[in-house]
Design a protein around this motif. Sequence first.
Motif, PDB file in Angstrom:
ATOM      1  N   ALA A 221       0.797  -1.083  -0.127  1.00  0.00           N
ATOM      2  CA  ALA A 221       0.007  -0.015   0.019  1.00  0.00           C
ATOM      3  C   ALA A 221       0.978   1.138  -0.011  1.00  0.00           C
ATOM      4  O   ALA A 221       0.480   2.236  -0.809  1.00  0.00           O
ATOM      5  CB  ALA A 221      -0.714  -0.034   1.340  1.00  0.00           C
TER       6      ALA A 221
ATOM      7  N   ILE B 202      -6.270   2.166  -4.070  1.00  0.00           N
ATOM      8  CA  ILE B 202      -5.611   1.459  -3.174  1.00  0.00           C
ATOM      9  C   ILE B 202      -6.544   0.710  -2.128  1.00  0.00           C
ATOM     10  O   ILE B 202      -6.292  -0.380  -1.677  1.00  0.00           O
ATOM     11  CB  ILE B 202      -4.402   2.207  -2.179  1.00  0.00           C
ATOM     12  N   GLN B 203      -7.617   1.549  -1.682  1.00  0.00           N
ATOM     13  CA  GLN B 203      -8.660   0.895  -0.662  1.00  0.00           C
ATOM     14  C   GLN B 203      -9.397  -0.242  -1.293  1.00  0.00           C
ATOM     15  O   GLN B 203      -9.519  -1.350  -0.722  1.00  0.00           O
ATOM     16  CB  GLN B 203      -9.527   2.015  -0.622  1.00  0.00           C
TER      17      GLN B 203
ATOM     18  N   LEU C 134      -6.958  -3.258  -1.455  1.00  0.00           N
ATOM     19  CA  LEU C 134      -6.761  -3.912   0.009  1.00  0.00           C
ATOM     20  C   LEU C 134      -8.196  -4.531   0.669  1.00  0.00           C
ATOM     21  O   LEU C 134      -8.063  -5.183   1.634  1.00  0.00           O
ATOM     22  CB  LEU C 134      -6.258  -2.906   0.697  1.00  0.00           C
TER      23      LEU C 134
ATOM     24  N   HIS D 101     -10.510  -2.587   1.945  1.00  0.00           N
ATOM     25  CA  HIS D 101     -10.823  -1.746   3.217  1.00  0.00           C
ATOM     26  C   HIS D 101     -12.124  -1.295   3.090  1.00  0.00           C
ATOM     27  O   HIS D 101     -12.786  -0.897   1.897  1.00  0.00           O
ATOM     28  CB  HIS D 101      -9.955  -0.728   3.397  1.00  0.00           C
TER      29      HIS D 101
ATOM     30  N   VAL E  93     -12.253   4.336   3.568  1.00  0.00           N
ATOM     31  CA  VAL E  93     -10.941   4.981   3.017  1.00  0.00           C
ATOM     32  C   VAL E  93     -10.191   5.291   4.246  1.00  0.00           C
ATOM     33  O   VAL E  93      -8.920   5.698   4.141  1.00  0.00           O
ATOM     34  CB  VAL E  93     -11.311   6.060   2.214  1.00  0.00           C
TER      35      VAL E  93
ATOM     36  N   THR F 138      -9.239   3.840   6.967  1.00  0.00           N
ATOM     37  CA  THR F 138      -8.548   2.832   7.144  1.00  0.00           C
ATOM     38  C   THR F 138      -7.211   2.758   6.184  1.00  0.00           C
ATOM     39  O   THR F 138      -6.037   2.660   6.753  1.00  0.00           O
ATOM     40  CB  THR F 138      -8.984   1.287   6.911  1.00  0.00           C
ATOM     41  N   THR F 139      -7.366   3.144   5.072  1.00  0.00           N
ATOM     42  CA  THR F 139      -6.291   3.329   4.119  1.00  0.00           C
ATOM     43  C   THR F 139      -5.506   4.489   4.189  1.00  0.00           C
ATOM     44  O   THR F 139      -4.343   4.567   3.865  1.00  0.00           O
ATOM     45  CB  THR F 139      -6.982   3.101   2.515  1.00  0.00           C
TER      46      THR F 139
ATOM     47  N   TYR G 124      -1.836   4.913   5.428  1.00  0.00           N
ATOM     48  CA  TYR G 124      -0.510   5.180   4.670  1.00  0.00           C
ATOM     49  C   TYR G 124      -0.050   6.393   4.091  1.00  0.00           C
ATOM     50  O   TYR G 124       1.018   6.565   3.576  1.00  0.00           O
ATOM     51  CB  TYR G 124      -0.713   4.155   3.447  1.00  0.00           C
TER      52      TYR G 124
END
Length: 376
Positions: A315, A328-329, A332, A334, A337, A339-340, A343
Amino acid sequence: MIKFRYSPKDNRFYLRFHYSKTFFSIAKSIPKGFFHSVDNDNAWSYPNDPNIIKQVLNAFAVHDIRILPREIPKQCEILGDFFKATRERNFSFRTTKTYYSHIFQLLVFTEKLPVNVKTSDLDKYLDHLVTDRGVKAASVRSARQAFIFYFREVRQQFTQLKFPRMMVGSKLPEVLSAEETKSIFNALPNRKHKMLLLISYSSGLRVSEVIHLKITDIDLKRNMIRVGQGKGKKDRYTILATSLVEELKEYLKVREYNLLLRQSYNEVRANPWLFPGSGNRPLHIRTAEAIFTNAAKKANIGKKVSFHSLRHAFATHLLELGTDLRMIQTLLGHASVRTTQIYTKVARSRLENIVSPLDRISAAKENIKLLPENKN
């Protein structure tokens, strides 16, 4: 107080209480009971029969009977309503196991049946976790969620059950650099072990997701991987590195050859796992974690990292390459967002482009010095 204890000497359960005509009458009505009176120690005993024990528990539950939950046979199902509720809600095995552990430990702590638990017992137990056992905030929060689910939603025993909001410290993950990640891969001579870590990093997979990958989940034409029933019981697709395709094809040949050394051809064909373990099961999660730990040690990685660090690296490195956070979310898996967004705090490129205000002041001073002096 009514106590119900198991005696291994004669394989019987003993029910003890201060004399009460009501209690005596109830105890006498339960079949196969035997009254003992030795040295002023009066008790009723019952055979180690789940049906009889269940009758005792049901009869004395309203009188706040005290038990040792580990002694009670599983067939008595003192948490049967919990398991029924988790099945109806299609909870994952991990969530069910975690919630059950919290609730069962509460019963062990209080020596009570669920019906006799009070809100004060919940508070005392949670306080015990923090002050006596020193458990982490995440575990306390998990226990709270388990109690809300069981006592408020399932049993409706405490319909207004709430807990005060916890202040949880925010820790940033230690992220492997591209060079460190590569050195971990190079530390593995075993093709299967190396492929396990490569795919996890290539696709941002959790350890539980990568070990449960099936060969049919790999789409080599589209360079995609299907993650079936990931966290939250959700399916998703993620990417597979183009540079990994040929190496993956070679691994599949080696995988089949190694399986044929100990299984019949039909058994190998029936084995669906990309990373097979013993028998017809996938690689064990502890084995996968040990593979990463040993590789990181061989690569002389000084950071505090785990198998999950490959997912963090995936990530973070994508973000540093300019990949959209929402994408990316999705990769992954998730749910939010937020939580993402963690990064963005560890992505080096985002920080490197920020100029400290001190540097601006220093640059301004240098410009002032370069100006010609005013001789007037």
